[in-house]
Scaffold this motif. Structure first.
Motif, PDB file in Angstrom:
ATOM      1  N   ASN A 236       0.838  -1.202   0.000  1.00 17.10           N
ATOM      2  CA  ASN A 236       0.000   0.000   0.000  1.00 17.10           C
ATOM      3  C   ASN A 236       0.870   1.248   0.000  1.00 17.10           C
ATOM      4  O   ASN A 236       2.094   1.169  -0.134  1.00 17.10           O
ATOM      5  N   HIS A 237       0.223   2.410   0.191  1.00 18.60           N
ATOM      6  CA  HIS A 237       0.928   3.683   0.065  1.00 18.60           C
ATOM      7  C   HIS A 237       1.996   3.887   1.130  1.00 18.60           C
ATOM      8  O   HIS A 237       2.849   4.759   0.994  1.00 18.60           O
ATOM      9  N   THR A 238       1.988   3.082   2.198  1.00 16.85           N
ATOM     10  CA  THR A 238       2.993   3.246   3.255  1.00 16.85           C
ATOM     11  C   THR A 238       4.325   2.594   2.883  1.00 16.85           C
ATOM     12  O   THR A 238       5.320   2.794   3.566  1.00 16.85           O
ATOM     13  N   PHE A 239       4.339   1.782   1.830  1.00 17.78           N
ATOM     14  CA  PHE A 239       5.560   1.078   1.427  1.00 17.78           C
ATOM     15  C   PHE A 239       6.442   2.003   0.593  1.00 17.78           C
ATOM     16  O   PHE A 239       6.027   2.466  -0.481  1.00 17.78           O
ATOM     17  N   GLY A 240       7.653   2.259   1.090  1.00 18.58           N
ATOM     18  CA  GLY A 240       8.652   2.930   0.281  1.00 18.58           C
ATOM     19  C   GLY A 240       9.416   1.903  -0.534  1.00 18.58           C
ATOM     20  O   GLY A 240       9.137   0.703  -0.473  1.00 18.58           O
ATOM     21  N   VAL A 241      10.418   2.372  -1.281  1.00 20.62           N
ATOM     22  CA  VAL A 241      11.204   1.452  -2.096  1.00 20.62           C
ATOM     23  C   VAL A 241      11.877   0.395  -1.236  1.00 20.62           C
ATOM     24  O   VAL A 241      11.866  -0.799  -1.560  1.00 20.62           O
ATOM     25  N   SER A 242      12.473   0.792  -0.092  1.00 17.27           N
ATOM     26  CA  SER A 242      13.197  -0.171   0.752  1.00 17.27           C
ATOM     27  C   SER A 242      12.257  -1.230   1.313  1.00 17.27           C
ATOM     28  O   SER A 242      12.615  -2.418   1.394  1.00 17.27           O
ATOM     29  N   GLU A 243      11.043  -0.836   1.706  1.00 17.83           N
ATOM     30  CA  GLU A 243      10.075  -1.817   2.220  1.00 17.83           C
ATOM     31  C   GLU A 243       9.629  -2.765   1.112  1.00 17.83           C
ATOM     32  O   GLU A 243       9.431  -3.964   1.342  1.00 17.83           O
ATOM     33  N   MET A 244       9.488  -2.235  -0.090  1.00 17.95           N
ATOM     34  CA  MET A 244       9.129  -3.105  -1.211  1.00 17.95           C
ATOM     35  C   MET A 244      10.237  -4.107  -1.509  1.00 17.95           C
ATOM     36  O   MET A 244       9.973  -5.269  -1.826  1.00 17.95           O
ATOM     37  N   VAL A 245      11.473  -3.665  -1.400  1.00 16.61           N
ATOM     38  CA  VAL A 245      12.605  -4.565  -1.645  1.00 16.61           C
ATOM     39  C   VAL A 245      12.618  -5.696  -0.623  1.00 16.61           C
ATOM     40  O   VAL A 245      12.809  -6.872  -0.974  1.00 16.61           O
ATOM     41  N   ILE A 246      12.412  -5.368   0.643  1.00 13.78           N
ATOM     42  CA  ILE A 246      12.409  -6.394   1.698  1.00 13.78           C
ATOM     43  C   ILE A 246      11.293  -7.404   1.451  1.00 13.78           C
ATOM     44  O   ILE A 246      11.511  -8.621   1.507  1.00 13.78           O
ATOM     45  N   ALA A 247      10.086  -6.903   1.188  1.00 13.87           N
ATOM     46  CA  ALA A 247       8.963  -7.798   0.923  1.00 13.87           C
ATOM     47  C   ALA A 247       9.204  -8.614  -0.347  1.00 13.87           C
ATOM     48  O   ALA A 247       8.882  -9.802  -0.415  1.00 13.87           O
ATOM     49  N   GLY A 248       9.791  -7.967  -1.344  1.00 12.03           N
ATOM     50  CA  GLY A 248      10.033  -8.639  -2.614  1.00 12.03           C
ATOM     51  C   GLY A 248      11.026  -9.777  -2.513  1.00 12.03           C
ATOM     52  O   GLY A 248      10.871 -10.805  -3.174  1.00 12.03           O
ATOM     53  N   LYS A 249      12.029  -9.626  -1.664  1.00  8.73           N
ATOM     54  CA  LYS A 249      13.024 -10.688  -1.515  1.00  8.73           C
ATOM     55  C   LYS A 249      12.400 -11.969  -0.966  1.00  8.73           C
ATOM     56  O   LYS A 249      12.801 -13.073  -1.339  1.00  8.73           O
TER      57      LYS A 249
END
Length: 279
Positions: A236-249
């Motif tokens: 959601n809108h609270t995810f920055g790039v770094s949070e997306m990277v962590i979740a994506g891994k």
């Protein structure tokens, strides 16, 4: 009783299932699982058959199936149960770590015969698992020179498959042609969205509500080879790039692991630029 696995790909015709069943019955093989599919557009028939029996002649079974099926039929009986893989890496460790842990505990379904990387970053980690690590630098070399050294490093291990565990280099058509439908890549995006570099930044800038990962066979078209497994997770809108990277891994590890399991169990057939998967 011994388990026998039969894989078939051929031109589609009426009566193929009956022919296959009759041949197996003549060899006293009892079918316990049979999955088949027809690619109507390509007019191709695919089947994966598990059966049990004793004292049958594998060469005779191969001959009867090949003779009874349409010309140029591909029939594989009892493919190698433990595949050998070479893993190519750069600097990111999460996919390699998942592979090596599964290998250590004998849940990978394959033998990791070597790791090759264009940086030294993952050497010490790899060698803790007593697996050879080959450093092949790409710097100050042509693509041809780099890939030639890479091939010389991994081919002596006779790998059945090459796994790109976050190997951030684009392979040449010549390299890909050497291992047709045998190179598996994990792409950090839900393809065909966000092809190429920095997909999480692309996703963030687009304001997506789902991020994902894709495991696919490598072809000459960047990130467009036959897809094996895909998975998405909501953001959601609270995810920055770094949070997306962590979740994506986390998604990447899961997707690659599932894809390797399917391939190693001989459940994946390639037809054109698509896959047929008998789960």
């Amino acid at each position: 009783m011994n388990k026998t696995l039969v894989l078939i790909e051929c031109k589609d015709e009426v009566g193929l299932v009956a022919i296959i069943s009759q041949v197996l019955a003549r060899h006293q093989l009892n079918i316990v699982a049979m999955r088949e599919f027809v690619d109507e557009a390509a007019n191709r028939f695919f089947a994966r058959i598990e059966c049990y029996g004793e004292n049958f002649n594998e060469d005779s079974l191969q001959h009867e199936l090949t003779s009874g099926l349409p010309a140029l039929a591909k029939v594989t009986i009892n493919p190698k149960s433990e595949k050998r893989i070479a893993v190519l890496v750069t600097k990111e460790y999460h996919c390699l770590a998942d592979i090596l842990v599964r290998h250590f505990f004998n849940t990978l379904g394959a033998k990791v015969c070597c790791i090759a990387g264009n940086y030294e970053a993952l050497r010490s980690f790899t060698e803790r698992f007593d697996i050879p690590f080959h450093y092949v630098s790409h710097e100050n070399k042509s693509k041809q020179e780099f890939e030639s050294e890479l091939i010389n490093s991994i081919e002596p291990y006779t790998p059945d498959y090459i796994v790109l565990a976050k190997f951030m280099r684009i392979l040449s058509p010549e390299f890909v042609a050497r291992f047709p439908n045998r190179i598996i890549n994990i792409h950090h995006s839900f393809l065909p969205a966000f092809i190429g570099a920095s997909p999480y930044r692309q996703a963030f800038e687009r304001g997506v509500k789902l991020i994902g990962a894709t495991a696919h066979f490598v072809t000459n078209d960047l990130d467009e080879g036959p897809i094996i497994v895909q998975q998405t997770n909501p953001v959601n809108h609270t995810f920055g790039v770094s949070e997306m990277v962590i979740a994506g891994k986390e998604i990447e590890k899961s997707v690659l692991s599932k894809a390797l399991q399917l391939v190693f169990q001989d459940r994946v057939f390639v037809t054109g630029n698509k896959t047929i998967i008998f789960e």
